[in-house]
Design a protein around this motif. Structure first.
Motif, PDB file in Angstrom:
ATOM      1  N   ALA A 103       0.971  -1.260   0.060  1.00  0.00           N
ATOM      2  CA  ALA A 103       0.039  -0.054   0.066  1.00  0.00           C
ATOM      3  C   ALA A 103       1.107   1.267  -0.070  1.00  0.00           C
ATOM      4  N   GLY A 104       0.575   2.323  -0.806  1.00  0.00           N
ATOM      5  CA  GLY A 104       1.193   3.538  -0.939  1.00  0.00           C
ATOM      6  C   GLY A 104       2.101   3.700  -1.975  1.00  0.00           C
ATOM      7  N   TRP A 105       2.396   2.609  -2.763  1.00  0.00           N
ATOM      8  CA  TRP A 105       3.238   3.030  -3.904  1.00  0.00           C
ATOM      9  C   TRP A 105       2.745   3.866  -4.833  1.00  0.00           C
ATOM     10  N   SER A 106       1.704   4.434  -4.952  1.00  0.00           N
ATOM     11  CA  SER A 106       0.905   5.174  -5.792  1.00  0.00           C
ATOM     12  C   SER A 106       1.330   6.441  -5.631  1.00  0.00           C
ATOM     13  N   ALA A 107       1.694   6.954  -4.667  1.00  0.00           N
ATOM     14  CA  ALA A 107       2.369   8.283  -4.106  1.00  0.00           C
ATOM     15  C   ALA A 107       3.326   8.650  -4.739  1.00  0.00           C
ATOM     16  N   SER A 108       4.267   7.538  -5.153  1.00  0.00           N
ATOM     17  CA  SER A 108       5.678   7.875  -5.596  1.00  0.00           C
ATOM     18  C   SER A 108       5.699   7.820  -7.219  1.00  0.00           C
ATOM     19  N   THR A 109       4.635   7.619  -7.809  1.00  0.00           N
ATOM     20  CA  THR A 109       4.762   7.585  -9.365  1.00  0.00           C
ATOM     21  C   THR A 109       4.238   8.622 -10.094  1.00  0.00           C
ATOM     22  N   GLY A 110       3.442   9.524  -9.471  1.00  0.00           N
ATOM     23  CA  GLY A 110       2.820  10.583 -10.296  1.00  0.00           C
ATOM     24  C   GLY A 110       1.653   9.895 -11.049  1.00  0.00           C
ATOM     25  N   LYS A 111       1.043  10.762 -11.501  1.00  0.00           N
ATOM     26  CA  LYS A 111      -0.244  10.366 -12.487  1.00  0.00           C
ATOM     27  C   LYS A 111       0.197   9.390 -13.833  1.00  0.00           C
ATOM     28  N   LEU A 112      -0.382   8.454 -14.107  1.00  0.00           N
ATOM     29  CA  LEU A 112       0.142   7.517 -14.995  1.00  0.00           C
ATOM     30  C   LEU A 112      -1.119   7.362 -16.092  1.00  0.00           C
ATOM     31  N   ASN A 113      -0.561   7.183 -17.320  1.00  0.00           N
ATOM     32  CA  ASN A 113      -1.579   7.258 -18.305  1.00  0.00           C
ATOM     33  C   ASN A 113      -1.855   5.576 -18.717  1.00  0.00           C
ATOM     34  N   LEU A 114      -0.847   4.798 -18.484  1.00  0.00           N
ATOM     35  CA  LEU A 114      -0.906   3.291 -18.764  1.00  0.00           C
ATOM     36  C   LEU A 114      -0.019   2.291 -17.555  1.00  0.00           C
ATOM     37  N   ILE A 115      -0.700   1.642 -17.051  1.00  0.00           N
ATOM     38  CA  ILE A 115      -0.045   0.605 -16.165  1.00  0.00           C
ATOM     39  C   ILE A 115      -0.331  -0.812 -16.661  1.00  0.00           C
ATOM     40  N   VAL A 116       0.874  -1.386 -16.712  1.00  0.00           N
ATOM     41  CA  VAL A 116       0.734  -2.973 -17.122  1.00  0.00           C
ATOM     42  C   VAL A 116       1.179  -3.915 -15.997  1.00  0.00           C
ATOM     43  N   LEU A 117       0.414  -4.998 -16.076  1.00  0.00           N
ATOM     44  CA  LEU A 117       0.892  -6.054 -14.778  1.00  0.00           C
ATOM     45  C   LEU A 117       0.583  -7.532 -15.499  1.00  0.00           C
ATOM     46  N   VAL A 118       1.633  -8.219 -15.591  1.00  0.00           N
ATOM     47  CA  VAL A 118       1.813  -9.525 -16.296  1.00  0.00           C
ATOM     48  C   VAL A 118       2.096 -10.587 -15.343  1.00  0.00           C
ATOM     49  N   ASN A 119       1.235 -11.580 -15.440  1.00  0.00           N
ATOM     50  CA  ASN A 119       1.460 -12.804 -14.643  1.00  0.00           C
ATOM     51  C   ASN A 119       1.928 -12.647 -13.023  1.00  0.00           C
ATOM     52  N   LEU A 120       1.243 -11.778 -12.451  1.00  0.00           N
ATOM     53  CA  LEU A 120       1.315 -11.771 -11.026  1.00  0.00           C
ATOM     54  C   LEU A 120       0.174 -12.162 -10.073  1.00  0.00           C
ATOM     55  N   LEU A 121      -0.910 -11.988 -10.308  1.00  0.00           N
ATOM     56  CA  LEU A 121      -2.075 -11.978  -9.536  1.00  0.00           C
ATOM     57  C   LEU A 121      -2.145 -13.461  -9.085  1.00  0.00           C
ATOM     58  N   HIS A 122      -1.740 -14.347  -9.946  1.00  0.00           N
ATOM     59  CA  HIS A 122      -1.593 -15.918  -9.220  1.00  0.00           C
ATOM     60  C   HIS A 122      -0.741 -16.231  -8.348  1.00  0.00           C
ATOM     61  N   LEU A 123       0.338 -15.237  -8.279  1.00  0.00           N
ATOM     62  CA  LEU A 123       1.605 -15.697  -7.452  1.00  0.00           C
ATOM     63  C   LEU A 123       1.448 -14.914  -6.054  1.00  0.00           C
ATOM     64  N   ILE A 124      -0.001 -14.297  -5.651  1.00  0.00           N
ATOM     65  CA  ILE A 124       0.055 -13.499  -4.626  1.00  0.00           C
ATOM     66  C   ILE A 124      -1.230 -13.653  -4.132  1.00  0.00           C
ATOM     67  N   SER A 125      -1.631 -13.285  -2.691  1.00  0.00           N
ATOM     68  CA  SER A 125      -2.923 -13.670  -2.181  1.00  0.00           C
ATOM     69  C   SER A 125      -3.745 -12.485  -2.707  1.00  0.00           C
ATOM     70  N   ALA A 126      -5.124 -12.863  -2.273  1.00  0.00           N
ATOM     71  CA  ALA A 126      -6.246 -11.904  -2.575  1.00  0.00           C
ATOM     72  C   ALA A 126      -6.107 -10.667  -1.982  1.00  0.00           C
ATOM     73  N   GLU A 127      -5.647 -10.743  -1.001  1.00  0.00           N
ATOM     74  CA  GLU A 127      -5.520  -9.529  -0.049  1.00  0.00           C
ATOM     75  C   GLU A 127      -4.318  -8.636  -0.789  1.00  0.00           C
ATOM     76  N   HIS A 128      -3.463  -8.984  -1.290  1.00  0.00           N
ATOM     77  CA  HIS A 128      -2.316  -8.421  -1.934  1.00  0.00           C
ATOM     78  C   HIS A 128      -2.685  -7.715  -3.281  1.00  0.00           C
ATOM     79  N   ALA A 129      -3.544  -8.714  -3.986  1.00  0.00           N
ATOM     80  CA  ALA A 129      -4.005  -8.431  -5.144  1.00  0.00           C
ATOM     81  C   ALA A 129      -4.949  -7.092  -5.284  1.00  0.00           C
ATOM     82  N   ARG A 130      -5.744  -7.128  -4.153  1.00  0.00           N
ATOM     83  CA  ARG A 130      -6.588  -5.977  -3.841  1.00  0.00           C
ATOM     84  C   ARG A 130      -5.788  -4.691  -3.683  1.00  0.00           C
TER      85      ARG A 130
END
Length: 215
Positions: A103-130
Motif C-alpha cells: 500500500a502507498g506506492w502510487s504516491a511515488s509515481t505521479g499520475k500515469l496514463n498506462l499501467i501493465v501487470l503481467v503474470n502476477l496475481l496468481h502468485l500473490i494473495s487475494a489481499e495483496h491483489a486487492r
C-alpha cells in the motif's frame, strides 16, 4: 512480497540477464493488445517487470509512451537494467524498485496514463491483489488504462488440466495464492473505481483485462 519457488522459470545468462520462456512466448500477443488499446502518448509503468524482456518489447510497440519498468527483486532489477541498457531506447528508463503489493506506492509515481501487470496475481494473495488494484486506481490519471494479464479461473472453474495442475502446485506452496477468478477481477476493479472495458482471450488459456479509470 516473496514469490513461491514455482513462481517463474527463468534461466540466468552469463552476463546476468534472465530469460523466461513464457515472456518470449507471450510478448507479441501482449504488444498487439497494447497497440489496439493503449493510449498513444503519456507515461507508462510496468509493475513486476520480471526479467526485463517485456518492457523492451512494450517500449518498441508503443514508442510514444515513456516506459518505466519496476520490480522488487534485486536479481530481476539487475536483469531489467541489462535489457534496458542494451536496447538503448529513448522512451525506456532504467528500472525502479517498487513492490506492487505494498500500500502507498502510487504516491511515488505521479499520475500515469498506462499501467501493465503481467503474470502476477496468481502468485500473490487475494489481499495483496486487492491492494495492487487499489494502488493502480490511485496512480492512474483520469482516462488512464490498466492492462492486466495472466491465468484466471472462469466463473470459478479451471478450464484445462494444465491450469488445474499449476493452480494446485501454487496452493501447495502457499494456501493464500493461486488462480484468481475473472468475476473477482470485475468486482475488485469496480470497488477500486475502475471500469473493465474488455476481457480478451489470449494464447495458452490466459486473459487480458483492459481496465480504465473514468474521466
Amino acid at each position: 512480497m516473496t514469490l513461491p519457488p514455482t513462481a517463474s522459470i527463468a534461466e540466468q545468462m552469463d552476463d546476468g540477464r534472465l530469460v523466461a520462456p513464457s515472456a518470449s512466448k507471450n510478448a507479441n500477443a501482449l504488444c498487439q493488445v497494447l497497440r489496439d488499446f493503449a493510449p498513444k502518448t503519456g507515461r507508462a509503468v510496468e509493475l513486476a517487470s520480471g526479467t526485463g524482456q517485456h518492457c523492451v518489447a512494450f517500449a518498441k510497440a508503443c514508442p510514444n509512451l515513456i516506459w518505466v519498468p519496476t520490480d522488487i527483486d534485486e536479481a530481476r532489477l539487475a536483469s531489467i537494467a541489462i535489457y534496458v541498457s542494451d536496447a538503448q531506447l529513448e522512451n525506456l528508463t532504467l528500472p525502479v524498485k517498487l513492490d506492487a503489493t505494498k500500500a502507498g506506492w502510487s504516491a511515488s509515481t505521479g499520475k500515469l496514463n498506462l499501467i501493465v501487470l503481467v503474470n502476477l496475481l496468481h502468485l500473490i494473495s487475494a489481499e495483496h491483489a486487492r491492494t495492487a488494484m487499489d494502488e493502480v486506481s490511485q496512480a492512474l490519471a483520469p482516462g488512464g488504462m490498466f492492462l492486466l494479464y495472466g491465468p484466471f479461473k472462469r466463473e470459478g472453474a479451471l478450464i484445462s488440466e494444465g491450469d488445474a495442475r499449476f493452480h494446485e502446485s501454487l496452493i501447495n506452496a502457499d494456501r493464500e495464492i493461486g488462480y484468481k477468478d475473472d468475476t473477482e477481477i470485475l468486482n475488485w476493479a469496480c470497488d477500486s473505481g475502475l471500469v473493465v472495458d474488455q476481457i480478451l482471450e489470449m494464447p495458452a488459456n490466459n486473459l487480458s483485462f483492459v481496465i480504465r479509470k473514468p474521466e
